[in-house]
Every structure is written in structure tokens, then in C-alpha cells.
Write an enzyme that holds these catalytic residues in place. Structure first.
Site, short mmCIF file in Angstrom:
data_model
loop_
_atom_site.label_atom_id
_atom_site.label_comp_id
_atom_site.label_asym_id
_atom_site.label_seq_id
_atom_site.Cartn_x
_atom_site.Cartn_y
_atom_site.Cartn_z
N LYS A 1 0.83 -1.19 -0.03
CA LYS A 1 -0.18 0.05 -0.12
C LYS A 1 0.95 1.21 -0.05
O LYS A 1 0.72 2.04 0.92
CB LYS A 1 -0.83 0.04 1.11
CG LYS A 1 -2.02 -1.12 0.94
CD LYS A 1 -3.00 -0.95 2.28
CE LYS A 1 -4.16 -2.16 2.11
NZ LYS A 1 -3.58 -3.42 2.07
N ASP B 1 -10.52 -9.94 -8.57
CA ASP B 1 -10.57 -10.76 -7.30
C ASP B 1 -12.00 -10.90 -6.82
O ASP B 1 -12.75 -9.64 -6.64
CB ASP B 1 -9.94 -10.08 -6.14
CG ASP B 1 -10.00 -10.79 -5.12
OD1 ASP B 1 -9.30 -10.60 -4.00
OD2 ASP B 1 -10.88 -11.77 -4.65
#
Lengths: 385, 518
Positions: B320, B376
């Protein structure tokens, strides 16, 4: 709305004339309406316009000559913004038994809601009004003023007294804007409250339907009351399911010029106006559709008012939230009609103004759309200007 | 089970040698596995080693990266390939809580994604690897037929609805099975008797620790076997308490049986699976690990991979990142050599956090960029987005599978047994499962409607997942990722906004703001 009043008046034997008193500027629509009503009910009907807003009683005093022309035995005074079954004949009988200047029609409300109306304390045997307070802040009585009165010509004398008193008080004041203008008489506060307990005002109680129509949302509730009443008085006005026609549930009124597709499902409590087009597979429930509106295929309109000439696109959903009085309490009335609470818009009936266009597949929920607006997306809990 | 064990013990896993197994169907036991983990890839603890059965079976007490115990299972396949037998481990995860309420009724790998169980999309792609053909979205392109020249069996095309015979009807839309086709089907196994290096069918054993095997056995078999991949299903459920860290050792032995690399796949991922290319890429650079990466628009929500452009060698991972470092993220699919197993500790660790960074520093990790779409699909919102991407890809690769006709807009996948009424508007991006009934005047956009659901007339649905056997009433409006679990009834004229409804519920009131209905 007032056609219900006029119709009720026309059913009183010996009715001479109907006068409409108001500050409203008359236009083409009103003139046409009055002409049509005159022909239908065979009664002279006139509109008298006040020169200034004169309060709930000022117009009566101002046009007293017109009212008393022809020497009527008595005259009914009806507020236009009420919905009722108008037991005028019963009131007339009560009046003829004992002539008093003022006869009010009263009904019951529960304790908390009575604070929103004019409260009457009556003598149970003589039905005299002992005390009257308009919108009190504490509980006075559960009998409320319906806004429907029967006055005899003697009633104008107290009105004159009030008028003259107001004029004197008005001259003593400096700024004319703050005090109600000259000629204004508030019937409830100035006349009823003052004269209560002096043997002049009497009340006649009714158990029939009654509702105040102040906001557009309460119009739906009144519509339901009237449609329910039609089952008894005018069953031919209610739509019936016929083969090849739309499915009808409950009380539905369809104007003869409206075009409704057979696969639509209507009701309960639906009113469809003149020239309305209802497309295939439309679901209408607890709603009013005003003249000239169009509902396209597969729309769902619940608890809403669709304004004149509006269009609702395919698969759209127009939904409001009913604020009806508690149906389990026969004395429950509409609550105070505030739009906001704590800064948020209270969920209420959805209203589409005139010539509003709703695109396909959107949701309009608990919103008010002002006239001539063309929307492009869904809205929830909004006032759309 | 005994037969399976016997079969496994008999034959070596590595060599594509003659397969001789007792039982009606031939198979070379290439397989396995296990129920374990979110073991290997997200670290978990292998706590049970079922040595007594001599089966490569492991069960993990799986601790995912969050440190919570999850009953996980993963399944492995071994695939014969021209260069040697490759194995694959598919991490099918734990309870699948993110995809609730759908996963309250069915294990996540069996939830249908575009009319085929999630698991099957990957399994078919894996099964196609050895034919050497490019795998299209949703599986293979060729039939299971015997390649006379090379002598092995190639996989059949995926079927839209199980009863159709793949060899008669390559597009799978023929309808009820032609009984004479049994011959073709049975022919998959023909020629395997006797000696000869033919026919290596896949044997797939699934061990679910989260769900009782008796519940699932028939279901999984029904779901996977008709797809004619030549896969045999065996089920097992371990009731005994989880033990020590044996299974990891187990996996180590198992996977390092041969020097061949193995796939590790995350089952939640949908894309145009490039397994063949991945295998080749891995062998080409010869290092320990290859990761599939994909480009995304907002990389800071994920873990980012920094790699060299030409060779693909990974320099480092950044979790991140606050500033833009790279726009490539880990796509959740790896090819690893058995040497990697030595790096794995017997602790609940995350392979991405502990193993990969070390490997990257040593220059042992390479990244291959995925072409095409990637998603996903572990959450309902992403499930629908993934469906849109998948259907779009289907439009380019196999447009004949999509539906067209009056009322059909854009990319729409309709099972042949579904029924659509008049004056509907279906699409774009809709998939209707088997036995779905859509009545007249319904508008559906961007939705997945699962098996046997019934949408009544004049309703409007957008961005929803309608579960199995649901009944949606008339004039209903559902939007904003509303998910209905199994067997939910929605009454007429309601409005559902972002409602997440648990199975077997009956909804009688509108839901104007997103919430969960229990």
C-alpha cells in the site's frame, strides 16, 4: 376539492345560492368550473373576491349584504380545506330545533392531536359551547372544530361588533403592517372564543369522516376517505374490474376519458384524472394521478401524487411514505404538517408538480419535485427545485 | 478412498507412465490433495498429517494473515505436461465470509460465476495446459479426445449445461443428452487399459474441513464430473482435532517429489488464465519463483510489485504505497520450484510478507505480466465487476456463447434452460443460470441470477446477485449490490437498496438504505 362541498350543499333542500368568498384571483379555470357546477347542480354559484385578505371571518362581514340578500333562514359557512361527509341536513335540523346564532360542527380527536385544532368545551346536555380555544398549548377538550358552521342572520351582529372594535384598535396602532389590516376578522379567536359560554354558540357532533387538507400529502388521506364514502353514496363512480380491463383492488376512481392498459393493476385508493394514460404493467397504489399525466410501461407509483401533464418513464418507481392517522384509532387525525424535523426532510408523500418529466428506470422516493422540472437521475428524500 | 490410496501408492507421481488403477475408470493418479491451509501461500499452520493413510493429505488450522483461525482447505492437482508432471495447489480458502450470504449455503469454490463454479474456471484452465493449446476464458477449447500422434488425451470443452455431450455439441447448447453419446463419453477412458503411455486423466481429491463431506460429495461430483474433464472426485472430511505441524512437512515431501515446479493459485481470482505461458516463463528464467502480476489503476489499495521491465526480475514489494511506486500488483498466482519449500517456516506467516521479499532480495523471484482482465471476486461488488469483465472477454473470444435476441442488450450469458418472458430488457452484463425464470416486463442490468431463481413481472434489478431458488415479486426494485441468499422471497412492490439478505428469509418491507437482513 370544493366540488364535494358544492355537491353537499346542493343536497340540502331549500338551498338558494352558493357563494365562494376568497382572496384568490379568479381565472379562466375557475370561471369554467363555476359554470359547469351551476349547470350540474342547478344553483346559482358566484365567486366574491375580497379586496384584501380578511381572515376567516372578515369576508363574511364584508359581503354581508350579498349573504343576506333574499332573506335566508340561515347560511352555512364551510372552509374549503376540509374533507368531510357534510352532515348539513342534520345540522339544519338541530338548528331548527333551537335557533341560535352560531352552530358549529364538531368531531372528536385524541388528546395530543386536539392541540392542532380548535378545541370546544361543550355542555353535554344542551350542546352549548362553554369554552373555545384555537390551537391551545395544553389540553382543553377532545372535541374539535370541523370548520363547518351554520349561522343565522343574527350572527352578523357580533361580527359587526368585532369589526368595529378592530378598526378602533387599528387606528391606535402606528404601523399598519403589524396589526391585521382593517376589516380582518378571525372567526375562531375573535368571535368564538369571545362568545363562548354566553348561550350563543352551540355545537353539533358528528362521527362521520373528517380531515383537514392543509398539505398535499393530506390530500391523499382525504381522497381515501372520499373514495370510501363513495362505496355507500355513489358506488357507480368506483371502477370495477371488467374483462379486458385493468385489475382493480379496493376503491379506485377512473375518469371516463382516461386510458388504462389491461395489464395494469390499480388500487387500493387510486384516483385517475381526465385524459391520463396508464401504460402496460403499471402498478398504482394509494395515489392520485392528475389530469393529462402519462405513466409509461412497468412503472410503480405508490403513495404519490402525479401532477398535471407529468410523464413518468418506463420501469421508474415513484414512491412516498404515508403519514396517515393511525387507522386503529377512530379519533386519530392528521398530525401537524411540518416538512422538516431536526433539519431533515420527513419522509412523506412524493409529489410531482405539473409537467414534471421523470426518466426511465429511476427511483423518486419521499421527494417533492417542483413544476416543469425534467429529472435525470434518482432522488431520495429531497425537494427538487 | 482405499482405492485412491492404493492407486497413489502404486504409481509414481512424476512420470507420465502407464496408469493402472483398479476400478471402472482409468486414471493416473496425479493428484492430490489436501485440505489445508490457507497454508502455503498465506502461511498457516499445517497441523495434521495423515500418515496412516499414506495420502498426501493435510489439514491446516490455517491462520490467515489476520491471525484468526480459519478452516481452510486447498486442493491440489497434478497435471501431466509435456515437460513432466506439474502439480497445482489451489487455495480455496476458508469459510468465504466475504461472499456471504451466498457462502452460507455453499462453499465458495462451488458458487457459480457466470454459470460455472468458481473453482472450475481454474481447474479447466489447468486441465488445458497439457494440450498445449491456448486456453480461452472459462476453460478449454478442444474436446477430450485421444491424440493419436502424441498418444495422450486432451481435455473437452466446458459445457454450459451438464447434460449436453461435448463431442456432439461443441458449443454445449444442445439440450438433453443424447444417450448414444455415452459411447463418446466413455471413450475418454478407452485405450487406457493395457500398457502404453496413454491417457492420463486427472484425479482430483477435495478435502473440505469446513463442510461435512456427506453434504458435499454428491454436489461436487454433480458439479464437476459432468464437465468431462476426466476428473475423479473423492471427498473426505476430517473430524478429529487438528494436530501438530506435520502437514507442512507433508506438503514439502509431496511437492518435492520431483524437481518440477508447481502452481499455487488463489481461487478467488478470475482472468484469462495463462498457465501454459506461466510454466514456460518459469522454466525459462530458471529461478525459484514466478509471480503473475497485473496492472491496476489504483495500486495503492494493494501490495505493489517493483520489477525490471525486460526480464521481469522483482526488486521489491511495497505494501500500500503512499506515493506512486509501480502500478503492478500481485495477481495471486504463482509458479514455484520445490526449493521454495525450504524457506517456509512452520508458523502462521504470510508468504507474500515473509517469503517473497526475501526471495526478491536474492533475485530469485520473477514477475510475469498478465494480459487482459483480472479481478478478485471474493466480494459481491467485485464479483459483479468481475462478471462484467469476464463477459466482455467472452464477447471477444467465444461470442457464440453469449445470448442475443429481442430484449437482450450487450453481453448476456443465458443458460439454455432459462426462460425469459416478453417485453423484457436483459443486459448489459447479465448472467442467468440454469432453470431461471424471468417473467414479462422485467428489466435486469449488471446482475447475476443463480440457478432456479424466479423473477416476477415488471421488476427492475440492477447490480444484484440473486441466489439459488429465490423468488423476487412483481414491481420490485433492487439495486446497489443487493445480494439475496438461497431461497429468499421478496414480496411485491418493494424497494431494496444494498440489502444483504440471509438465506430462507422473507422480505416484506422495503430496505431504503444498505443493510443486512437476518
Amino acid at each position: 376539492m370544493i366540488q364535494h362541498h358544492i355537491e353537499a350543499c346542493a343536497q340540502v333542500p331549500g338551498m338558494q345560492e352558493i357563494l365562494l368568498i376568497g382572496f384568490y384571483q379568479p381565472d379562466e379555470a375557475l370561471t369554467q368550473f363555476l359554470e359547469a357546477a351551476q349547470q350540474e347542480f342547478h344553483l346559482p354559484i358566484r365567486y366574491l373576491q375580497e379586496f384584501a385578505p380578511l381572515g376567516t371571518g372578515g369576508g363574511l362581514y364584508h359581503f354581508r349584504d350579498q349573504i343576506l340578500a333574499g332573506g335566508p333562514e340561515a347560511f352555512f359557512v364551510l372552509n374549503a380545506d376540509v374533507c368531510s361527509d357534510f352532515p348539513l341536513n342534520a345540522m339544519l335540523d338541530a338548528h331548527r330545533r333551537q335557533r341560535h346564532p352560531f352552530l358549529l360542527l364538531g368531531t372528536t380527536a385524541n388528546r395530543t392531536q386536539s392541540l392542532n385544532y380548535g378545541c370546544i368545551v361543550e355542555n353535554p346536555q344542551t350542546h352549548e359551547v362553554l369554552h373555545y380555544v384555537e390551537k391551545p398549548s395544553t389540553f382543553i377538550s377532545d372535541i374539535i372544530n370541523c370548520g363547518i358552521y351554520l349561522f343565522s342572520p343574527e350572527a352578523l351582529k357580533p361580527l359587526r361588533d368585532v369589526f368595529q372594535r378592530n378598526q378602533q384598535d387599528g387606528q391606535l396602532e402606528d404601523s399598519p403592517g403589524s396589526w391585521p389590516g382593517a376589516g380582518t376578522i378571525r372567526l375562531e379567536q375573535d368571535v368564538f372564543s369571545a362568545l363562548a359560554g354566553q348561550g350563543q354558540i352551540y355545537v353539533h357532533l358528528t362521527e362521520g369522516i373528517w380531515s383537514q387538507i392543509k398539505s398535499a400529502g393530506s390530500a391523499l388521506y382525504a381522497s381515501r376517505l372520499y373514495l370510501g364514502r363513495y362505496q355507500i353514496t355513489h358506488p357507480e363512480r368506483l371502477a370495477k374490474h371488467s374483462p379486458g380491463g385493468p385489475r382493480i383492488r379496493g376503491n379506485v376512481y377512473i375518469h371516463p376519458t382516461a386510458k388504462v392498459a389491461p395489464s395494469a393493476v390499480l388500487g387500493p385508493n387510486v384516483s385517475i384524472g381526465k385524459g391520463v394514460t396508464v401504460g402496460e404493467g403499471v402498478r398504482l397504489r394509494e395515489s392520485i394521478v392528475l389530469h393529462g399525466a402519462t405513466l409509461q410501461e412497468h412503472t410503480c407509483v405508490l403513495h404519490s401524487i402525479v401532477g398535471w401533464g407529468s410523464t413518468v418513464g418506463r420501469w421508474a418507481r415513484v414512491e412516498g411514505t404515508p403519514n396517515d392517522p393511525n387507522p386503529n384509532d377512530p379519533r386519530a387525525r392528521m398530525d401537524s404538517e411540518s416538512l422538516f424535523k431536526d433539519g431533515k426532510l420527513l419522509p412523506a408523500i412524493t409529489i410531482l408538480g405539473c409537467r414534471v418529466r421523470i426518466p426511465a428506470e429511476v427511483l423518486i422516493l419521499n421527494s417533492i419535485v417542483l413544476p416543469h422540472k425534467e429529472l435525470s437521475r434518482s432522488f431520495t428524500n429531497q425537494i427538487i427545485l | 478412498m482405499r482405492q485412491l490410496i492404493g492407486a497413489l501408492q502404486d504409481t509414481s507421481l512424476a512420470a507420465p507412465g502407464p496408469a493402472r488403477v483398479p476400478g471402472p475408470r482409468p486414471s493416473a493418479p496425479r493428484l492430490l490433495l489436501v485440505c489445508g491451509g490457507p497454508a502455503l501461500a498465506s502461511g498457516g499452520e499445517w497441523t495434521r498429517w495423515n500418515q496412516s493413510r499414506s495420502v498426501w493429505l493435510a489439514e491446516g488450522a490455517g491462520r490467515g494473515t489476520a491471525g484468526r483461525a480459519a478452516p481452510p482447505w486447498l486442493l491440489g492437482l497434478s497435471l501431466p505436461s509435456p515437460a513432466g508432471a506439474m502439480k497445482a495447489l489451489i487455495l480455496v480458502g476458508g469459510y468465504g465470509t466475504r461472499l456471504r450470504p451466498l457462502t452460507l449455503s455453499t462453499p465458495k469454490p462451488l458458487v457459480d460465476f457466470c454459470n460455472k463454479p468458481i473453482l472450475l474456471h481454474q481447474v479447466e484452465a489447468l486441465a488445458a495446459v497439457r494440450s498445449g493449446d491456448r486456453v480461452g476464458p472459462g476453460g478449454t477449447k478442444d474436446g477430450w479426445r485421444r491424440d493419436r500422434r502424441r498418444g495422450w488425451w486432451e481435455p473437452v470443452p466446458p459445457l454450459l449445461s451438464p447434460p449436453a455431450c461435448p463431442l456432439c455439441c461443441p458449443t454445449g447448447r444442445c439440450g438433453p443428452r443424447d444417450p448414444s453419446c455415452e459411447l463418446h463419453v466413455a471413450g475418454v477412458g478407452e485405450g487406457n487399459e493395457g500398457a502404453g503411455a496413454e491417457g492420463e486423466a486427472l484425479t482430483l481429491a477435495l478435502f473440505f474441513s469446513a463442510w461435512p463431506a456427506s453434504h458435499l460429495e454428491g454436489e461436487v461430483d454433480q458439479v464437476i464430473s459432468p464437465f468431462q474433464l476426466g476428473i475423479r472426485i473423492s471427498m473426505s472430511h476430517e473430524e478429529e482435532p487438528l494436530g501438530t505441524a506435520g502437514p507442512l512437512a507433508l506438503a514439502r515431501d509431496l511437492l518435492s517429489e520431483t524437481a518440477d515446479p508447481f502452481f499455487v493459485l488463489n481461487s478467488d481470482v478470475i482472468c484469462d488464465f495463462p498457465f501454459q505461458a506461466m510454466a514456460q516463463f518459469h522454466r525459462h528464467h530458471g529461478q525459484e519463483g514466478s509471480i503473475l502480476v497485473t496492472k491496476v489503476e489504483e495500486p495503492s489499495k494493494y501490495g505493489v510489485v517493483v520489477c525490471e521491465a525486460e526480464t521481469g526480475r522483482i526488486h521489491r514489494f511495497v505494501e500500500k504505497p503512499q506515493v506512486f511506486v509501480s502500478n503492478k500488483i500481485n495477481a495471486g498466482m504463482y509458479v514455484l520450484s520445490p526449493a521454495v519449500l525450504q524457506r517456509i517456516q512452520l508458523q502462521p506467516t504470510s508468504i507474500e510478507k515473509e517469503v517473497f521479499p526475501v526471495m526478491a532480495k536474492e533475485g530469485q523471484l520473477y514477475a510475469m505480466e498478465l494480459q487482459g482482465f483480472w479481478m478478485d471476486i471474493g466480494q459481491p461488488k467485485d464479483f459483479l465487476t468481475g462478471m462484467c469483465l469476464f463477459l466482455q472477454s467472452l464477447r471477444q473470444k467465444q461470442p457464440e456463447r453469449l445470448c442475443s435476441g429481442p430484449g437482450i442488450v450487450g453481453n448476456v450469458l443465458v443458460d439454455p434452460s432459462a426462460r425469459i418472458g416478453q417485453n423484457c430488457s436483459i443486459g448489459p452484463n447479465v448472467s442467468l443460470g440454469p432453470g431461471v425464470v424471468v417473467e414479462d416486463g422485467v428489466c435486469i442490468r449488471r446482475c447475476t441470477v443463480l440457478r432456479d431463481a424466479h423473477i416476477r413481472s415488471h421488476s427492475w434489478l440492477e447490480s444484484c446477485i440473486v441466489g439459488w431458488r429465490c423468488r423476487v415479486g412483481q414491481w420490485v426494485r433492487m439495486e446497489n449490490v443487493t445480494v439475496l441468499g438461497e431461497d429468499v422471497i421478496v414480496n411485491d412492490e418493494l424497494y431494496l437498496n444494498g440489502a444483504s439478505v440471509l438465506p430462507h428469509k422473507s422480505i416484506g418491507e422495503s430496505v431504503p438504505e444498505p443493510r443486512i437482513i437476518m
